[in-house]
Scaffold this motif. Structure first.
Motif, PDB file in Angstrom:
ATOM      1  N   GLU A 153       0.809  -1.230   0.000  1.00  0.00           N
ATOM      2  CA  GLU A 153       0.000   0.000   0.000  1.00  0.00           C
ATOM      3  C   GLU A 153       0.835   1.269   0.000  1.00  0.00           C
ATOM      4  O   GLU A 153       0.387   2.332   0.406  1.00  0.00           O
ATOM      5  N   ASP A 154       2.070   1.136  -0.469  1.00  0.00           N
ATOM      6  CA  ASP A 154       2.935   2.283  -0.619  1.00  0.00           C
ATOM      7  C   ASP A 154       2.481   3.107  -1.835  1.00  0.00           C
ATOM      8  O   ASP A 154       2.679   4.317  -1.903  1.00  0.00           O
ATOM      9  N   ILE A 155       1.870   2.425  -2.795  1.00  0.00           N
ATOM     10  CA  ILE A 155       1.264   3.090  -3.943  1.00  0.00           C
ATOM     11  C   ILE A 155      -0.173   2.567  -4.096  1.00  0.00           C
ATOM     12  O   ILE A 155      -0.475   1.471  -3.627  1.00  0.00           O
ATOM     13  N   ASP A 156      -1.011   3.385  -4.761  1.00  0.00           N
ATOM     14  CA  ASP A 156      -2.421   2.988  -4.923  1.00  0.00           C
ATOM     15  C   ASP A 156      -2.657   2.221  -6.219  1.00  0.00           C
ATOM     16  O   ASP A 156      -3.528   1.355  -6.280  1.00  0.00           O
ATOM     17  N   ILE A 157      -1.918   2.613  -7.261  1.00  0.00           N
ATOM     18  CA  ILE A 157      -2.041   1.921  -8.558  1.00  0.00           C
ATOM     19  C   ILE A 157      -0.674   1.876  -9.233  1.00  0.00           C
ATOM     20  O   ILE A 157       0.243   2.633  -8.864  1.00  0.00           O
ATOM     21  N   ILE A 158      -0.551   1.001 -10.238  1.00  0.00           N
ATOM     22  CA  ILE A 158       0.701   0.895 -11.016  1.00  0.00           C
ATOM     23  C   ILE A 158       0.387   1.256 -12.462  1.00  0.00           C
ATOM     24  O   ILE A 158      -0.489   0.644 -13.076  1.00  0.00           O
ATOM     25  N   VAL A 159       1.097   2.257 -12.975  1.00  0.00           N
ATOM     26  CA  VAL A 159       1.001   2.562 -14.416  1.00  0.00           C
ATOM     27  C   VAL A 159       2.431   2.507 -14.931  1.00  0.00           C
ATOM     28  O   VAL A 159       3.125   3.528 -15.031  1.00  0.00           O
ATOM     29  N   ALA A 160       2.932   1.324 -15.178  1.00  0.00           N
ATOM     30  CA  ALA A 160       4.374   1.157 -15.401  1.00  0.00           C
ATOM     31  C   ALA A 160       4.671   0.039 -16.401  1.00  0.00           C
ATOM     32  O   ALA A 160       5.294  -0.956 -16.048  1.00  0.00           O
ATOM     33  N   SER A 161       4.226   0.219 -17.624  1.00  0.00           N
ATOM     34  CA  SER A 161       4.550  -0.711 -18.735  1.00  0.00           C
ATOM     35  C   SER A 161       4.343  -2.163 -18.325  1.00  0.00           C
ATOM     36  O   SER A 161       5.088  -3.042 -18.766  1.00  0.00           O
ATOM     37  N   MET A 162       3.326  -2.404 -17.534  1.00  0.00           N
ATOM     38  CA  MET A 162       3.189  -3.746 -16.946  1.00  0.00           C
ATOM     39  C   MET A 162       2.230  -4.627 -17.741  1.00  0.00           C
ATOM     40  O   MET A 162       1.056  -4.302 -17.933  1.00  0.00           O
ATOM     41  N   THR A 163       2.760  -5.761 -18.166  1.00  0.00           N
ATOM     42  CA  THR A 163       1.947  -6.734 -18.892  1.00  0.00           C
ATOM     43  C   THR A 163       0.931  -7.380 -17.950  1.00  0.00           C
ATOM     44  O   THR A 163       1.288  -7.760 -16.827  1.00  0.00           O
TER      45      THR A 163
END
Ligand code: GLU
Length: 257
Positions: free
Chosen positions: A85-95
């Motif tokens: 929960e250090d970040i809320d979402i991931i927008v990082a070139s993730m497949t």
């Protein structure tokens, strides 16, 4: 007594509130992004964090009505940092892989890529098989290393924590190739003054999705609806042309009203 009870109730309801409500209450969304994966998330010449993922993340934050706060993630740190929960979402070139779905949830796919091979200009090999018994660089936590090893079991995979380290090793001749998504490879080749090139064609299917915590359906819906708006408002095509220099051949799925 009553006030203590109300306090307890407030704490309990806050911590059991859904993630979207929490994000809106704090007016901020913490987004894990790449700092070294051009053209998705990187620093431009003026030192500003830019890229397709960054613009996409800004659009989503604006649709949610909150301020984006960007935090650097790597291919291997992004899922653990979402889980903690250090970040809320991931927008990082993730497949979006089914195996990753065991730990987190994903939005609809927003970009469609496939894995390639980046090599020095003097490389004679043109297919994955020609890298058998040779050193091939991959990034820890990315799909590319395991994919490549499966395809060419005799390859000698060399793992790096971050992309710039792998690129330096390739340029110095410490490894013979880097394998990862085509778009990153292609940008490196274009930026290399003809010292690097891309070979191997497309070796895998890599549909990118936004990572969200498990069982946060309101947040996932809000992100999916924002992605649909992105397409409908024409912003997806605009951003695609801005960062990839061509019109998109494929768009994220749009659901009817
Ligand atoms: N899209 C691939 C993955 O999710 C490779 C790019 C990356 O390392 O983020 O693993």
């Amino acid at each position: 007594m009553i006030s203590r009870f109300l306090l307890l109730l407030a704490i309990v309801s806050f911590s059991y509130g859904d993630k979207l409500t929490d994000i809106k209450a704090t007016d901020m969304i913490h987004i894990g992004v790449k700092y070294d994966f051009k053209p998705f998330g990187f620093f431009d010449k003026r030192g500003r964090l830019v890229g397709f993922d960054i613009d996409l993340a800004r659009f989503i934050a604006s649709k949610l009505g909150v301020t984006p706060s960007f935090k650097q993630v790597t291919s291997s740190s992004r899922i653990p940092r979402l889980l903690s929960e250090d970040i809320d979402i991931i927008v990082a070139s993730m497949t979006h892989k089914i195996s990753r779905d065991k730990e987190i949830d994903f939005s609809i796919s927003y970009f469609f890529d496939g894995q390639s091979i980046l090599v020095r200009q003097d490389e004679v090999g043109t297919t994955a098989k020609e890298f058998a018994n040779r050193k091939v660089g991959a990034i820890k936590g990315s799909t590319a290393g395991p994919n490549f090893k499966k395809l060419v079991p005799e390859s000698r995979m060399v793992y790096f924590s971050e992309y710039p380290q792998a690129l330096r090793a390739l340029k110095r001749g410490n490894i013979e190739a880097i394998t990862t998504d085509f778009t990153w490879c292609n940008v490196q080749a274009n930026d290399s003054n003809e010292t690097l090139k891309v070979v191997g064609g497309l070796l895998s299917y890599e549909p990118y999705g936004i990572g969200v915590p498990q069982n946060e359906s309101k947040l996932r819906d809000a992100i999916n609806f924002a992605l649909i708006e992105l397409v409908k408002e024409g912003v997806y095509a605009e951003l695609y042309e801005k960062w990839f220099g061509k019109k998109p051949k494929r768009f994220p799925t749009i659901w009817p009203k």
